[in-house]
Enzyme design. Structure first.
Site, mmCIF file in Angstrom:
data_model
loop_
_atom_site.group_PDB
_atom_site.id
_atom_site.type_symbol
_atom_site.label_atom_id
_atom_site.label_comp_id
_atom_site.label_asym_id
_atom_site.label_seq_id
_atom_site.Cartn_x
_atom_site.Cartn_y
_atom_site.Cartn_z
ATOM 1 N NE ARG A 14 7.050 -2.982 5.837
ATOM 2 C CZ ARG A 14 5.736 -2.759 5.811
ATOM 3 N NH1 ARG A 14 5.167 -2.181 4.771
ATOM 4 N NH2 ARG A 14 4.983 -3.132 6.824
ATOM 5 N NE ARG A 33 -4.381 -0.741 10.129
ATOM 6 C CZ ARG A 33 -3.317 -0.176 9.598
ATOM 7 N NH1 ARG A 33 -3.385 1.015 9.071
ATOM 8 N NH2 ARG A 33 -2.189 -0.833 9.596
ATOM 9 C CE LYS A 50 -2.342 -0.703 3.820
ATOM 10 N NZ LYS A 50 -1.803 -1.956 4.311
ATOM 11 N NE ARG A 104 6.337 -0.283 9.954
ATOM 12 C CZ ARG A 104 5.210 -0.131 9.253
ATOM 13 N NH1 ARG A 104 5.221 0.478 8.090
ATOM 14 N NH2 ARG A 104 4.059 -0.598 9.708
ATOM 15 N NE ARG A 146 1.556 -4.400 11.453
ATOM 16 C CZ ARG A 146 2.361 -3.910 10.516
ATOM 17 N NH1 ARG A 146 3.582 -4.362 10.401
ATOM 18 N NH2 ARG A 146 1.926 -2.986 9.707
HETATM 19 P P1 AMP Z 1 0.697 1.052 8.935
HETATM 20 O O1 AMP Z 1 1.903 1.880 8.688
HETATM 21 O O2 AMP Z 1 -0.510 1.515 8.147
HETATM 22 O O3 AMP Z 1 0.940 -0.432 8.790
HETATM 23 O O4 AMP Z 1 0.286 1.296 10.478
HETATM 24 C C1 AMP Z 1 1.158 0.938 11.524
HETATM 25 C C2 AMP Z 1 0.385 0.827 12.833
HETATM 26 O O5 AMP Z 1 -0.224 2.089 13.133
HETATM 27 C C3 AMP Z 1 -0.761 -0.172 12.844
HETATM 28 O O6 AMP Z 1 -0.333 -1.505 13.092
HETATM 29 C C4 AMP Z 1 -1.634 0.383 13.970
HETATM 30 O O7 AMP Z 1 -1.066 0.086 15.232
HETATM 31 C C5 AMP Z 1 -1.489 1.898 13.764
HETATM 32 N N1 AMP Z 1 -2.543 2.424 12.862
HETATM 33 C C6 AMP Z 1 -2.377 2.995 11.630
HETATM 34 N N2 AMP Z 1 -3.546 3.364 11.102
HETATM 35 C C7 AMP Z 1 -4.505 3.019 12.012
HETATM 36 C C8 AMP Z 1 -5.919 3.125 12.051
HETATM 37 N N3 AMP Z 1 -6.617 3.637 11.020
HETATM 38 N N4 AMP Z 1 -6.576 2.672 13.164
HETATM 39 C C9 AMP Z 1 -5.891 2.143 14.198
HETATM 40 N N5 AMP Z 1 -4.555 1.999 14.230
HETATM 41 C C10 AMP Z 1 -3.852 2.430 13.154
#
Ligand code: AMP
Length: 205
Positions: free
Chosen positions: A122, A88, A13, A152, A163
């Site tokens: 990654r 989400r 994404k 990360r 996740r």
């Molecule tokens: P990402 O970079 O999109 O994979 O997001 C990393 C982490 O940020 C996720 O595993 C969640 O802990 C948090 N996060 C990001 N976006 C959301 C969201 N819309 N709702 C809740 N937690 C989020």
């Protein structure tokens, strides 16, 4: 145009969003990036979000929704934006639908069995945010700015499984949600970066 990009963690994404936003000249609004910036800046929100993120859990809806609403109220979002990582879950999608018309929900379809390996490989640059995979940086240095790349915290194997579980339970139902609204466009996220983008471009036209 307002676009939502969806897919499992590690489905590409972030990579595809960066290309789409550059070519369409719209802002890339990633709640994950906004949260990581808050953590790096040591804000109160960042402190509250960190433990959830490190454990691979969702940050509570009220925190993320406020963060998102503030961001899309900024002037650069007036003519459209791409949302990456939001909504989400169904509750977030419902809140979003009250203020934003989603024109396209792009779904990057992936094989969940292969995603864990992709995430383990990654690497991200803590300095400029560039994301790549371990085989592309054999010297461990960011190809954009030269800083040492890192894994990360939430890409570590033990967190990845959680996740993916949370994704299947809470986020995957959004595929049906946007399908029912007639805005879902599915592309094959297992292909190469260029091939996936070519499919996206065709769909957006
Ligand atoms: P990402 O970079 O999109 O994979 O997001 C990393 C982490 O940020 C996720 O595993 C969640 O802990 C948090 N996060 C990001 N976006 C959301 C969201 N819309 N709702 C809740 N937690 C989020």
């Amino acid at each position: 145009m307002n676009i939502v990009i969806m897919g499992a963690p590690g489905s590409g994404k972030g990579t595809q969003s960066a290309i789409i936003c550059k070519n369409m000249n719209i802002p890339h609004v990633s709640t994950g990036d906004l949260l990581r910036k808050n953590i790096a800046d040591g804000t109160e929100l960042g402190k509250q979000a960190k433990s959830y993120m490190d454990a691979g859990k969702f940050v509570p809806d009220d925190l993320v929704i406020a963060l998102l609403e503030n961001r899309i109220a900024e002037p650069d979002c007036t003519n459209g934006f791409l949302l990456d990582g939001f909504p989400r879950n169904l509750a977030q999608a419902e809140v979003l639908s009250k203020s934003v018309k989603v024109d396209v929900a792009l779904y990057l379809e992936t094989d969940l069995n292969k995603i864990a390996d992709r995430m383990a490989s990654r690497r991200v640059c803590p300095k400029c945010g560039f994301t790549t995979s371990v085989d592309k940086v054999p010297d461990g240095k960011c190809t954009v700015c030269g800083a040492a790349v890192i894994i990360r915290d939430d890409d570590k194997r033990e967190v990845v499984e959680d996740r993916l579980k949370v994704y299947a339970e809470k986020t995957a139902p959004l595929i049906d949600y946007y399908k029912k609204q007639g805005v879902l466009k599915t592309v094959d996220g297992m292909k190469s970066i260029d091939e996936v983008y070519a499919e996206i471009e065709a769909v957006l036209k």
